[in-house]
Design an enzyme around this catalytic site. Structure first.
Site, mmCIF file in Angstrom:
data_model
loop_
_atom_site.group_PDB
_atom_site.id
_atom_site.type_symbol
_atom_site.label_atom_id
_atom_site.label_comp_id
_atom_site.label_asym_id
_atom_site.label_seq_id
_atom_site.Cartn_x
_atom_site.Cartn_y
_atom_site.Cartn_z
ATOM 1 N N ARG A 1 -1.254 64.194 7.170
ATOM 2 C CA ARG A 1 -0.282 63.298 7.867
ATOM 3 C C ARG A 1 -1.173 61.622 8.981
ATOM 4 N NH1 ARG A 1 2.207 60.184 11.803
ATOM 5 N NH2 ARG A 1 2.436 62.142 12.856
ATOM 6 N N ASP A 2 -0.444 62.417 9.977
ATOM 7 C CA ASP A 2 -1.617 61.393 10.920
ATOM 8 C C ASP A 2 -2.941 60.606 10.613
ATOM 9 O OD1 ASP A 2 -1.043 59.882 13.282
ATOM 10 O OD2 ASP A 2 -1.353 61.196 14.865
ATOM 11 N N HIS B 1 0.449 65.419 22.397
ATOM 12 C CA HIS B 1 0.070 65.035 21.174
ATOM 13 C C HIS B 1 -2.007 64.196 21.555
ATOM 14 C CE1 HIS B 1 0.043 62.902 16.748
ATOM 15 N NE2 HIS B 1 -0.904 62.679 17.134
ATOM 16 N N HIS C 1 -4.910 61.809 21.707
ATOM 17 C CA HIS C 1 -6.044 61.096 20.856
ATOM 18 C C HIS C 1 -7.384 60.637 21.457
ATOM 19 C CE1 HIS C 1 -4.101 59.117 17.371
ATOM 20 N NE2 HIS C 1 -2.886 59.791 18.304
ATOM 21 N N CYS D 1 -7.987 55.383 15.537
ATOM 22 C CA CYS D 1 -6.201 54.997 16.821
ATOM 23 C C CYS D 1 -6.237 53.225 16.643
ATOM 24 C CB CYS D 1 -7.074 54.518 17.851
ATOM 25 S SG CYS D 1 -5.694 53.910 19.820
ATOM 26 N N ASN E 1 -7.508 61.368 16.600
ATOM 27 C CA ASN E 1 -6.428 62.750 16.959
ATOM 28 C C ASN E 1 -7.894 63.962 17.149
ATOM 29 O OD1 ASN E 1 -3.394 62.563 15.821
ATOM 30 N ND2 ASN E 1 -5.289 62.073 14.476
#
Lengths: 316, 316
Positions: free
Chosen positions: B32-33, B225, B227, B258, B267
């Site tokens: 997803r991300d 979460h 990055h 990002c 991530n």
């Protein structure tokens, strides 16, 4: 309204870690450990310009070169020329690596005031890197350290393969502490504990530092030297800071590699370290923008991109 | 004797941190991300094969896709097809992101049992990402969460820009805690605190988690979460684990980017996280070799190398 220029992180002292040092000395190893592991030959003038730029960025220690025999590390065969050409900045230290007495003599005749020796915490690496037995390396280094101290030169003792060895696997903490103490007892004023293959994790870092504490070695005499081969270098550094370590080795732009793993990832990048120290409110004395500029300039000289996350994020 | 196969780090529980969790749930966000922030379109069959490989590697949660309008994230326009095509593994959760009621309806009609909403800790990002005022986003999410809960579906509340905002700079910890509590009070069962632009450092992570603790939010309801834009993700994770956090978001191979920094770094890479957890003796349930194989396979599909240090070091 546009995106703000992000140049430095917000400062928050670590509320769970009041024992973090107020100040950290960054021991910049890019020109030595970094370039030693880069495959290309770098002209002497480029090395000197790189060191000048690191000076300008405020780094307090710049490890300059190694007086190793050119047959072994041709990248650093211009050691004497680099030391001769240094535009020394007052208050900055320019240590050099010396592998043996012959290297020390060359370094001393170049007017060096700071040297380092490179010992092994394991039998296998002593054999391969030093062509010595583990126990015999201390006899080999003893006259080097004695002569350096007699000449009024400080000696740093690198201890390599502290957290793992590519031939032996696990490394005994007792052996690491014993080897470190032997280096200090023969006259080294400081130790640098090296994760040469980058395998360490934070609990292991804490266990090793705790063992040195139990052996009455002051943490002020210990530096840490992490490689980012498995992405752990900065987490390990944070663990070490929490144990009171206040000298951290790193390489501008993450220059260098690891010859014992199939990876291009080398030393902890100085920029990524500075970002964390800045955020933690720990004094470091470095101008991050000027440092990123130095690494960006060096990227162009080497013709390859820096692996540093901060350099990638801040360089335009 | 040759170099040993280095596959896993040595295990050393952290002697300074007895409070580290025994077990961590890795919340895999790559499909997803990760893919949301990759520029190329990935065929549905490739996404499904990737998820199958992540399943095989033992990941307990695989965030699958987002039911966002295809106009905004065309990379995930096949959300329903992906959910339909899942080879669900017993005990594994497959959450999906839902931006609003329409997205929730699409997700529910696909048979989804786990959803997540994506809120902002700042005014600027609420305006830009949600087209909402900060205060108004809660009214927007409340019916989504209520309907999900009524349907027996668990809801995770992502809170983004927790540690810094590209338009506003610093973010108030009070505002973060207040926003997090509002998400929990409306029915989210868990929070994920996001460093969307990767600027956080460990002291800041500890300060935010301490503030949630002071507001009586159990740490078991909080995930992190990070990055890796500035190389801090794993150090921040270690700081969070020391505060008792036991759910960590990461992306296989470090997939993703990002959009608010000039960097390809996305991530935290799941492999680098697994290396640290393994070394710390924290149960994670992942087969690192199979995970690296999954990421290496995905590299080939995307035609670009993984930024994960562990993938680089272990993939041959």
């Amino acid at each position: 309204m546009g995106v703000r220029e992000i140049g430095l992180p917000e400062v928050t002292r670590s509320p769970e870690s009041p024992e973090l040092p107020e100040k950290v000395t960054i021991w910049e190893v890019g020109p030595r450990d970094g370039l030693q592991n880069e495959s290309g030959a770098v002209p002497t003038a480029v090395k000197l310009e790189f060191i000048n730029r690191l000076n300008a960025a405020g780094l307090p220690v710049v490890e300059t070169t190694s007086f190793v025999h050119p047959k072994w590390v041709p990248q650093l065969s211009d050691a004497a020329e680099v030391v001769d050409g240094l535009a020394r900045k007052p208050g900055v230290r320019y240590p050099v690596l010396v592998p043996n007495e012959r290297g020390l003599e060359r370094a001393l005749s170049s007017g060096v005031e700071d040297v380092a020796i490179f010992a092994s915490a394991t039998e296998s690496f002593a054999e391969r890197n030093l062509n010595s037995r583990f126990d015999d390396q201390f006899a080999m280094f003893r006259p080097v350290v004695r002569k350096a101290v007699e000449a009024g030169v400080r000696v740093r003792g690198y201890l390599s393969m502290v957290f793992g060895d590519p031939w032996e696997g696990q490394v005994s903490v007792d052996r690491v502490v014993s080897a470190g103490r032997r280096l200090l007892e023969m006259g080294c004023d400081r130790l640098s504990l090296g994760d040469t293959i980058g395998v360490a994790t934070p609990g292991q870092v804490e266990a090793v530092l705790r063992a040195f504490r139990a052996a009455d070695v002051p943490v002020g005499r210990i530096g840490v030297h992490f490689h980012d081969t498995y992405g752990q270098a900065l987490a390990n550094t944070y663990a070490a800071l929490r144990m009171g370590v206040s000298t951290v080795d790193s390489s501008a732009g993450g220059l260098g590699g690891c010859p014992y793993a199939g990876s291009a990832t080398g030393n902890l990048a100085t920029e990524d370290l500075v970002w964390m120290l800045q955020g933690l409110g720990i004094e470091h004395g470095v101008d991050l923008k000027m440092l990123v500029d130095a690494s960006t300039w060096m990227e162009e000289q080497l013709g390859k991109p820096s692996p540093s996350a901060v350099v990638k994020a801040l360089a335009r």
